[in-house]
Write a protein that holds these residues in place. Structure first.
Motif, mmCIF file in Angstrom:
data_model
loop_
_atom_site.group_PDB
_atom_site.id
_atom_site.type_symbol
_atom_site.label_atom_id
_atom_site.label_comp_id
_atom_site.label_asym_id
_atom_site.label_seq_id
_atom_site.Cartn_x
_atom_site.Cartn_y
_atom_site.Cartn_z
ATOM 1 N N UNK A 82 -25.041 -0.291 12.021
ATOM 2 C CA UNK A 82 -24.634 -0.499 13.390
ATOM 3 C C UNK A 82 -25.728 -0.090 14.358
ATOM 4 N N UNK A 83 -25.477 -0.279 15.622
ATOM 5 C CA UNK A 83 -26.450 0.077 16.642
ATOM 6 C C UNK A 83 -26.688 1.587 16.678
ATOM 7 N N UNK A 109 -18.895 7.015 26.835
ATOM 8 C CA UNK A 109 -18.114 5.788 26.666
ATOM 9 C C UNK A 109 -18.656 4.990 25.476
ATOM 10 N N UNK A 110 -19.986 4.887 25.371
ATOM 11 C CA UNK A 110 -20.584 4.167 24.245
ATOM 12 C C UNK A 110 -20.384 4.914 22.927
ATOM 13 N N UNK A 111 -20.374 6.249 22.989
ATOM 14 C CA UNK A 111 -20.117 7.027 21.774
ATOM 15 C C UNK A 111 -18.709 6.797 21.265
ATOM 16 N N UNK A 112 -17.774 6.520 22.148
ATOM 17 C CA UNK A 112 -16.394 6.239 21.705
ATOM 18 C C UNK A 112 -16.365 5.067 20.730
ATOM 19 N N UNK A 113 -17.188 4.049 20.993
ATOM 20 C CA UNK A 113 -17.270 2.911 20.075
ATOM 21 C C UNK A 113 -17.791 3.353 18.712
ATOM 22 N N UNK A 114 -18.744 4.272 18.718
ATOM 23 C CA UNK A 114 -19.274 4.807 17.464
ATOM 24 C C UNK A 114 -18.177 5.494 16.676
ATOM 25 N N UNK A 115 -17.422 6.389 17.320
ATOM 26 C CA UNK A 115 -16.363 7.115 16.619
ATOM 27 C C UNK A 115 -15.346 6.124 16.044
ATOM 28 N N UNK A 133 -28.284 12.772 15.306
ATOM 29 C CA UNK A 133 -28.287 13.233 16.691
ATOM 30 C C UNK A 133 -27.058 12.634 17.354
ATOM 31 N N UNK A 134 -26.074 13.478 17.607
ATOM 32 C CA UNK A 134 -24.794 13.015 18.137
ATOM 33 C C UNK A 134 -24.805 12.903 19.660
#
Length: 181
Positions: A82-83, A109-115, A133-134
């Motif tokens: 993924x990205x 907001x973009x990290x929410x997609x990751x989770x 790196x979170x």
């Protein structure tokens, strides 16, 4: 299973190549994950050869912020790309481990997609390691000075950790490993 994994947000391989060679020589990792290398896949291949690693992958098509280098004694299969992450299954004989290498976006907001994406990954009986790196901390005691982090972002991160049943591993090196200036 795997003796050691080296993970570094290198912020550009060019100026840090010598430090990286020293770290690899000192710790002798079997897998190296580099975040923000700022070079293309051909640069990753050249670096892998110079560090005596046989194999390399990148999420170049997805943005190229993650490189994964490893010794061919391990069989590595890409599970998902993924990205913001690369997920691989590493096999050494009968042993298997799922490794998620993460370079999360700075925006909560973009990290929410990751989770959400990582929650959809299979969870089996094989061990799992999540490294990277979170771009968020679990609580403000994990930092010095500066403005507090948004509570909603820390809550999202902590909820994801709890849902996945993750535990923090012991690490070597400084507790505070990054400085903004």
């Amino acid at each position: 299973m795997i003796d050691s994994i080296l993970v570094w947000n290198i912020r550009g391989v060019g100026t840090s190549r010598i430090r990286l060679k020293k770290l690899v020589g000192r710790y002798k990792p079997k897998i190296v994950a580099l975040l923000e290398p700022f070079q293309n896949l051909e640069g990753a291949r050249k670096l892998a050869r110079s560090l005596n690693f046989d194999m390399v992958i990148s999420n170049e098509v997805e943005g190229g912020k993650i490189w994964l280098l490893w010794d061919s004694m391990y069989k590595v299969h890409v599970d998902k790309l993924g990205m913001q992450y690369i997920s691989v299954v590493v096999e050494n004989g009968a042993d298997k481990i799922l490794i998620h290498v993460i370079y999360a976006k700075c925006s909560w907001v973009e990290r929410r997609y990751l989770w959400q994406e990582l929650n959809s990954n299979h969870v089996g009986v094989d061990p799992c390691v999540v490294v990277g790196d979170f771009n968020i901390i679990r609580n403000d005691s994990e930092r010095r000075r500066g403005r507090p982090r948004p509570i909603v972002a820390m809550d999202d991160f902590n909820d994801w950790i709890h849902q996945r049943g993750l535990m923090e591993m012991a690490s070597k090196g400084s507790c505070f490993s990054w400085c903004n200036g």
